[in-house]
Design an enzyme around this catalytic site. Structure first.
Site, PDB file in Angstrom:
ATOM      1  N   ASP A  77      -5.927  10.720  13.611  1.00 31.25           N
ATOM      2  CA  ASP A  77      -6.312  10.410  12.227  1.00 31.25           C
ATOM      3  C   ASP A  77      -6.963   9.031  12.134  1.00 31.25           C
ATOM      4  O   ASP A  77      -6.660   8.239  11.238  1.00 31.25           O
ATOM      5  CB  ASP A  77      -5.101  10.507  11.291  1.00 31.25           C
ATOM      6  CG  ASP A  77      -5.523  10.599   9.824  1.00 31.25           C
ATOM      7  OD1 ASP A  77      -6.702  10.929   9.565  1.00 31.25           O
ATOM      8  OD2 ASP A  77      -4.696  10.334   8.948  1.00 31.25           O
ATOM      9  N   GLY A  96       0.838  -1.194   0.000  1.00 35.76           N
ATOM     10  CA  GLY A  96       0.000   0.000   0.000  1.00 35.76           C
ATOM     11  C   GLY A  96       0.871   1.241   0.000  1.00 35.76           C
ATOM     12  O   GLY A  96       2.097   1.152  -0.090  1.00 35.76           O
ATOM     13  N   TRP A  97       0.229   2.361   0.085  1.00 34.01           N
ATOM     14  CA  TRP A  97       0.978   3.605   0.168  1.00 34.01           C
ATOM     15  C   TRP A  97       0.123   4.652   0.813  1.00 34.01           C
ATOM     16  O   TRP A  97      -1.095   4.542   0.868  1.00 34.01           O
ATOM     17  CB  TRP A  97       1.414   4.084  -1.217  1.00 34.01           C
ATOM     18  CG  TRP A  97       0.275   4.187  -2.173  1.00 34.01           C
ATOM     19  CD1 TRP A  97      -0.593   5.218  -2.309  1.00 34.01           C
ATOM     20  CD2 TRP A  97      -0.132   3.174  -3.108  1.00 34.01           C
ATOM     21  NE1 TRP A  97      -1.511   4.917  -3.266  1.00 34.01           N
ATOM     22  CE2 TRP A  97      -1.256   3.690  -3.776  1.00 34.01           C
ATOM     23  CE3 TRP A  97       0.363   1.922  -3.454  1.00 34.01           C
ATOM     24  CZ2 TRP A  97      -1.916   2.962  -4.766  1.00 34.01           C
ATOM     25  CZ3 TRP A  97      -0.296   1.209  -4.435  1.00 34.01           C
ATOM     26  CH2 TRP A  97      -1.422   1.732  -5.085  1.00 34.01           C
ATOM     27  N   GLY A  98       0.803   5.659   1.302  1.00 28.64           N
ATOM     28  CA  GLY A  98       0.108   6.799   1.865  1.00 28.64           C
ATOM     29  C   GLY A  98       0.708   8.031   1.241  1.00 28.64           C
ATOM     30  O   GLY A  98       1.439   7.938   0.258  1.00 28.64           O
TER      31      GLY A  98
HETATM   32  P1  ADP Z   1       0.733   6.896   5.526  1.00 28.12           P
HETATM   33  O1  ADP Z   1       1.203   7.512   6.798  1.00 28.12           O
HETATM   34  O2  ADP Z   1       1.636   7.277   4.387  1.00 28.12           O
HETATM   35  O3  ADP Z   1      -0.743   7.073   5.272  1.00 28.12           O
HETATM   36  P2  ADP Z   1       0.206   4.226   6.478  1.00 28.12           P
HETATM   37  O4  ADP Z   1       0.979   3.872   7.700  1.00 28.12           O
HETATM   38  O5  ADP Z   1      -1.220   4.587   6.659  1.00 28.12           O
HETATM   39  O6  ADP Z   1       0.994   5.345   5.666  1.00 28.12           O
HETATM   40  O7  ADP Z   1       0.329   3.022   5.439  1.00 28.12           O
HETATM   41  C1  ADP Z   1      -0.149   3.147   4.112  1.00 28.12           C
HETATM   42  C2  ADP Z   1      -0.829   1.858   3.684  1.00 28.12           C
HETATM   43  O8  ADP Z   1       0.142   0.777   3.691  1.00 28.12           O
HETATM   44  C3  ADP Z   1      -1.935   1.384   4.612  1.00 28.12           C
HETATM   45  O9  ADP Z   1      -3.179   1.965   4.314  1.00 28.12           O
HETATM   46  C4  ADP Z   1      -1.915  -0.118   4.357  1.00 28.12           C
HETATM   47  O10 ADP Z   1      -2.576  -0.430   3.140  1.00 28.12           O
HETATM   48  C5  ADP Z   1      -0.443  -0.423   4.172  1.00 28.12           C
HETATM   49  N1  ADP Z   1       0.185  -0.797   5.452  1.00 28.12           N
HETATM   50  C6  ADP Z   1       0.666   0.049   6.397  1.00 28.12           C
HETATM   51  N2  ADP Z   1       1.155  -0.606   7.466  1.00 28.12           N
HETATM   52  C7  ADP Z   1       0.977  -1.922   7.208  1.00 28.12           C
HETATM   53  C8  ADP Z   1       1.261  -3.139   7.938  1.00 28.12           C
HETATM   54  N3  ADP Z   1       1.830  -3.113   9.147  1.00 28.12           N
HETATM   55  N4  ADP Z   1       0.924  -4.310   7.359  1.00 28.12           N
HETATM   56  C9  ADP Z   1       0.330  -4.346   6.136  1.00 28.12           C
HETATM   57  N5  ADP Z   1       0.043  -3.244   5.409  1.00 28.12           N
HETATM   58  C10 ADP Z   1       0.354  -2.044   5.922  1.00 28.12           C
END
Ligand code: ADP
Ligand code: MG
Length: 420
Positions: free
Chosen positions: A152, A28-30
């Protein structure tokens, strides 16, 4: 976005941290990062590798997140508090600069994906209860034991401890585009807020397209659509989940930002700038719980003719929850932008009251008893007065959280059976 200061391009098989972690596939990504499934050669297990964009402000944000994740891990040695576990962190130097990387325990799909997978129909109440129990356990820990506000909370930032099996459902694989480019504009420029808002606007648009507008009419707002949707089974999925994404977390006694939370999950005191505390997370929790039950966002504000998104948001809140007490309405630094001195909205004059229990019955076709019970649980959480909202701990003790249905009893028996 894959350029100087931006994302780090990863290929399958790339080594990290001196070869300890091997990249497997994108999870995934943010807005700040890409997240990869990686194999930890030291522990022979899978982990999630969150690779931050390299520019200084992203590195700063990563350090911030590491601080909060470390605090959460330090206070939870048994890893039982429903907060994602930080395993390791390191710097990685690539062509686009130096990236801070977080190694997190590997979790499954987000609740947003779960809702989508279930075609926005809403989940079974027992599943919702189980998910709520985890979220509340996490919040209670963050709030009471650590003094931390997540800031958030939303379905995207809550991940299941298990995965939906894509083999069972080909449609769903389309919801997880593994090799797509991360979101963001091509040059990585533009403010972060812009990117977040854009992404949310797209999502809100979809939701709004589905929801017949509350302000228009109750006629036509039926559950017809849902009955025609093909049933899909979530049976066998363990609904335990964990809270992730501490990129915006803060200490209750050391806050960083005035504007917090993702639009649809934002508490009224944040919009009005009246000061905030732990109870902003409770508001977001309430919005999330509603979304799990119905498949729709509770509030999907949009700007209209002569009024902005904030004012529409306040109007939607009052249409559901009743008029905001005058003292609260006029008490914030931004109050004058939206309210007159009587505590009425300046630009949206006619509100159509549609209380939660009726909404659940009329639009979402919940049986009366279930609608009333759930509304009784949710309404205090959506109190306009922040100090009147129940704490996470109080919510955990609420009768709705502790309903004993036959299904629950069965599940508990099964648990005993497995444990024994
Ligand atoms: P950002 O701060 O950039 O929003 P996140 O921590 O929310 O990043 O992570 C972005 C995405 O990556 C999440 O919505 C999820 O799909 C995936 N992801 C994040 N952490 C995990 C994890 N521990 N295990 C599996 N997928 C993850
Ligand atoms: Mg996120």
């Amino acid at each position: 976005a894959y350029r100087k200061g931006g994302y780090h391009a990863v290929r399958i098989g790339d080594p990290f941290s001196g070869g300890r972690y091997i990249a497997q596939r994108k999870l995934g990504w943010g807005q700040f990062s890409t997240v990869w499934l990686a194999y930890d050669t030291r522990t022979s297990s899978y982990v999630a590798l969150k690779i931050q964009k390299s520019a200084q402000q992203f590195a700063q944000a990563a350090l911030h997140e590491i601080e909060f994740l470390s605090a959460a891990a330090d206070g939870d040695l048994a890893n039982s508090k429903c907060v994602v576990r930080l395993i390791d962190h390191f710097k990685h130097i690539g062509p686009n600069g130096q990236h801070l990387c977080m190694v997190l325990e590997f979790l499954g799909d987000s609740l947003l994906r779960l809702i989508r997978y279930n075609r926005y129909k809403g989940l079974k109440l027992n599943n919702v209860r189980e998910i709520c129990r985890c979220i509340l356990t996490g919040l209670d820990y963050l709030h009471r034991e650590l003094g931390m506000i997540h800031s958030d909370l939303k379905p995207e930032n809550i991940l299941l401890c298990s995965t939906i099996d894509p083999a069972k459902d080909p449609v769903r694989s389309g919801l997880t585009p593994l090799l797509e480019k991360p979101e963001g504009n091509a040059n990585g420029g533009g403010s972060t807020m812009n990117l977040i808002e854009k992404k949310l606007k797209r999502r809100a648009k979809r939701a709004v397209a589905k929801i017949s507008e509350r302000r228009v009419s109750m006629v036509g707002a039926t559950g017809e659509e849902s009955s025609s949707k093909r049933e899909r089974s979530l049976d066998g999925i363990d609904m335990r989940c964990k809270v992730v994404d501490f990129g915006n977390a803060c200490w209750a006694d050391k806050q960083f930002a005035e504007e917090i939370q993702t639009r649809q999950y934002r508490a009224p005191e944040v919009i009005l700038k009246s000061g905030y505390s732990f109870s902003v997370d409770m508001w977001s929790f309430g919005c999330t719980a509603f979304e799990l039950v119905t498949g729709d966002m509770l509030f999907a504000p949009k700007e209209g003719n002569g009024y902005g998104e904030d004012e529409d948001h306040l109007a939607l809140m009052m249409e559901l929850l009743g008029k905001m007490p005058r003292k609260i309405a006029i008490g914030g630094a931004r109050s004058k932008d939206y309210f007159d001195r009587h505590g009425d909205l300046k630009r949206i004059r006619r509100l159509k009251y549609w209380p939660l229990d009726r909404l659940l019955m009329d639009k979402y076709k919940l049986p009366e008893a279930e609608a009333k019970e759930f509304a009784e649980f949710l309404t205090p959480i959506l109190e306009f007065a922040p100090e009147k909202r129940p704490t996470a701990q109080q919510c955990l003790e609420h009768p709705w959280m502790n309903v004993k249905t036959m299904e629950n009893v069965d599940a508990q028996m099964n648990n005993l059976h497995i444990k024994g």
